[in-house]
Structure formats: structure tokens, C-alpha cells
Design a protein around this motif. Structure first.
Motif, short mmCIF file in Angstrom:
data_model
loop_
_atom_site.label_atom_id
_atom_site.label_comp_id
_atom_site.label_asym_id
_atom_site.label_seq_id
_atom_site.Cartn_x
_atom_site.Cartn_y
_atom_site.Cartn_z
N PRO A 182 -5.12 5.31 6.23
CA PRO A 182 -5.71 6.61 5.92
C PRO A 182 -6.60 7.14 7.04
O PRO A 182 -6.89 6.45 8.01
N ALA A 183 -7.05 8.37 6.86
CA ALA A 183 -7.99 8.98 7.80
C ALA A 183 -9.34 8.27 7.71
O ALA A 183 -9.74 7.79 6.64
N ILE A 209 -2.57 13.16 10.02
CA ILE A 209 -3.67 12.79 9.13
C ILE A 209 -5.01 12.87 9.86
O ILE A 209 -6.00 13.41 9.33
N GLU A 258 2.93 11.00 11.52
CA GLU A 258 2.08 11.12 10.33
C GLU A 258 0.64 10.68 10.66
O GLU A 258 -0.33 11.29 10.19
N VAL A 262 -7.41 7.73 12.82
CA VAL A 262 -6.61 6.91 11.91
C VAL A 262 -6.43 5.54 12.54
O VAL A 262 -6.03 5.44 13.70
#
Length: 344
Positions: free
Chosen positions: A322-323, A155, A151, A289
Motif C-alpha cells: 500500500p501507499a 498508488i 500500479e 510505496v
């Protein structure tokens, strides 16, 4: 005579039992701190401790242990062993922790495939095991704390695809600097990158360079890839702990340019370690990330305490971040490298 011998044997067995009980009592007493609360002896096995992120893990585990100990009703004692980056030394170090009869073991392993035997030995000795970052392939550990790295890369790659789209870059050639085939995180990150490549169609990875997480391989591998593919516009990094080597290769190839300048290499990275943070702020890195080592350390302390106290613990404990792009590199809380560098 036989009756007398039986009496002597009986007395000796009683004395042996008394000594055993006394020894156990002393062991329990030694596990109590000065304030009377139990001490949980945590053995930590690092397969190496050369990178900054490992130091951060270690420092913050101790800090959170001290801060949260009273809340959990325990006192933490940390016993660390450091390997030389080889499974052989790692196995020896873990056996040493088993011999020391630690209560809980935290393992940052070298190889997910080979660590299983050591985990079984620790568990057979009554020691609970927590894997950190690198999950053992058989998922034998009592609990795992880590980042869902598939993931993570998806992202980051999505964020880069948006940037390429914004800048009108299409059909770009990409170079991938891969980690290690024995590290599931490397495989996951590469898989996430490939997934977004297929879904968005913004680039084609023309070469994948294995680094085995060695700094010198990042430089030589990238230099060779750039020489073979001088028109490449995109670079994916499995991790940026060795970013100084990446920068050196780009500089030598005349590709160390900021976004918006001719010759800029669009960079998508994982982790955002202190080695890469300044380049991100200055516009040389485009998307990534963070790997929040501090959040990992806090979760490890929580999981260790719960395992020791016999509380219910999730088998897999994932940290989500998060990104990050130029829009939030200086504000996103999970970018621990920013505060780390300010504190130096």
C-alpha cells in the motif's frame, strides 16, 4: 572373426550402459540430503549485488528455504553468481549455472530484452527458470515474481496528489529521476507517474532525468535539473536506493527542508529502501510505496519448490503493497527497511 568382433562390441556396449546407469544412480543419490529428502539445487544469477535490497533478497531466500524446506519435502542448495552490471557477464554467469546442471534458476536480469536467449538455453537444458523483479520482455520464464510497478507508482503518486491538495499546492513543476530505458520497471513507474499527473492535474513534469540506476547520475542529474528549474516543487524518484545522492543535491541547492518549511521539495518515491527510511520518518519524503523484498523472497522459495516438484505454478506472481505517508511510515508491515535498520 566377425562374430567375435560383434561379441566384443556387444560387451563394450553393455559395460557403457552399466556405467551410465551407475552414474545416473550416483547423481540421484547426490541429490539426497542427510535426512533422505531430495535436494533442489537453485542457481541464482544477480546482475549485480551492490544494493541493500539484493542482499535482503539473498538472505531471506536462504532463510525461507531453510524454514519451509521440510514443509515442501525438499532441501534447498543455493548457488549464487554475481555479475558486474553488464549483459555480457550475466550471460557468462548463467551459462556457468547451466554447466553446473542446477535444477531451477532464479534470474535478476540486467536487461529484459537481452535475457531471453539465456532463458531459452537454460530451459533447453531442462532447467526451470524464475525471473525476479525484472520480467523478461518475451515472458519466456516459467514463472515471474515481482511487483506490479505501474500500479506501485500510481498508488504512490495518488498519495502525493492528496498531500499537495491538502497543502493547497497547485500547478507545481515536477522533476522526474528516471531509472533505465532497458528496465520495464522504470518504464512502468514513469508511466504511472504520468497517468496520475494527467488525471489529477496537480503538477507538470518539466524535465525527466535518466539515471541508468547509477548513484552519481542521481546527484548530477538532480543538481542540473534544479539549476534549470529553481522553482520546481515536486520530485519523483524511480527508486530511492541512491537517496544519499538525492539528499546531497537538495542540500547544495538549499532545498533540503521538511514538509511545512519554506523551500520544501515534495518527494514521491518508490521502494522505501533503508537509505531513504530515516528521511521519510523525519518529514523530508512525503509519499511512496514499499518494495517488499522479504515477501518477494518468500514467494520465490514457494515457486521454486513447486516448479521442482512439478506442481502447478502461476506464470506471474505479483506482490502488492500500500501507499505510505507520514501517517503509517512507522507501522506499515511491508516497510522492511525499518526492522532492517533496527537490527544493525
Amino acid at each position: 572373426m566377425k562374430k567375435r568382433l560383434k561379441s566384443i562390441v556387444g560387451i563394450m556396449m553393455c559395460m557403457l550402459l552399466l556405467l551410465t546407469v551407475t552414474a545416473c544412480g550416483n547423481k540421484e543419490k547426490e541429490k539426497e540430503g542427510s535426512n533422505g529428502i531430495p535436494i533442489v539445487r537453485v542457481g541464482v544469477s544477480w546482475h549485480e549485488k551492490q544494493s541493500t535490497n539484493v542482499t535482503v533478497w539473498s538472505d531471506y531466500m536462504k532463510q525461507f528455504g531453510e524454514e519451509k524446506g521440510p514443509e515442501y519435502g525438499v532441501e534447498f542448495e543455493w548457488i549464487e553468481v554475481v555479475g558486474d552490471g553488464t549483459p555480457v557477464q550475466e550471460t557468462s554467469n548463467i551459462q556457468d549455472l547451466i554447466n553446473q546442471q542446477v535444477d531451477v534458476m532464479v534470474i535478476w536480469c540486467n536487461n529484459a530484452e537481452t535475457i531471453g536467449e539465456s532463458i531459452k538455453k537454460a530451459q533447453d537444458a531442462g532447467i526451470k527458470v524464475v525471473t525476479l523483479d525484472h520480467q523478461d520482455s518475451g515472458k519466456l520464464a516459467d514463472a515471474h515474481v515481482g511487483q506490479e510497478t505501474l500500479e506501485q507508482s500510481v498508488i504512490a503518486a495518488e498519495a502525493l496528489a492528496d498531500i499537495l491538495e491538502e497543502d493547497g499546492v497547485k500547478d507545481a513543476k515536477a522533476i522526474e529521476l528516471f531509472g533505465s530505458t532497458g528496465d520495464p520497471n522504470s518504464v512502468n513507474r514513469s508511466g504511472g507517474w504520468a497517468q496520475v499527473e494527467e488525471e489529477r492535474g496537480m503538477w507538470e513534469t518539466v524535465t525527466t532525468v535518466p539515471t541508468e540506476w547509477k548513484t552519481e547520475n542521481f546527484k548530477s542529474g538532480l543538481s542540473n535539473a534544479l539549476a534549470a528549474n529553481p522553482d520546481a516543487e515536486v520530485l519523483f524518484l524511480a527508486s530511492d536506493f541512491a537517496f544519499s545522492a538525492v539528499q546531497a543535491a537538495l542540500e547544495e541547492a538549499g532545498r533540503w527542508e521538511k514538509r511545512g518549511e519554506a523551500g520544501h521539495m515534495y518527494i514521491c518515491t518508490q521502494d522505501i529502501n533503508p537509505e531513504a527510511y530515516p528521511a521519510f520518518v523525519d518529514g523530508y519524503i512525503d509519499a511512496g510505496v514499499p518494495f517488499d523484498n522479504i515477501a518477494h523472497a518468500e514467494k520465490v522459495v514457494e515457486v521454486v519448490a513447486d516448479l521442482y516438484l512439478g506442481n502447478t505454478v502461476e506464470k506471474e506472481n505479483w506482490i502488492v503493497t500500500p501507499a505510505v505517508t507520514s501517517d503509517n511510515i512507522e507501522t506499515e508491515p511491508s516497510v522492511w527497511a525499518r526492522d532492517y535498520l533496527k537490527a544493525e
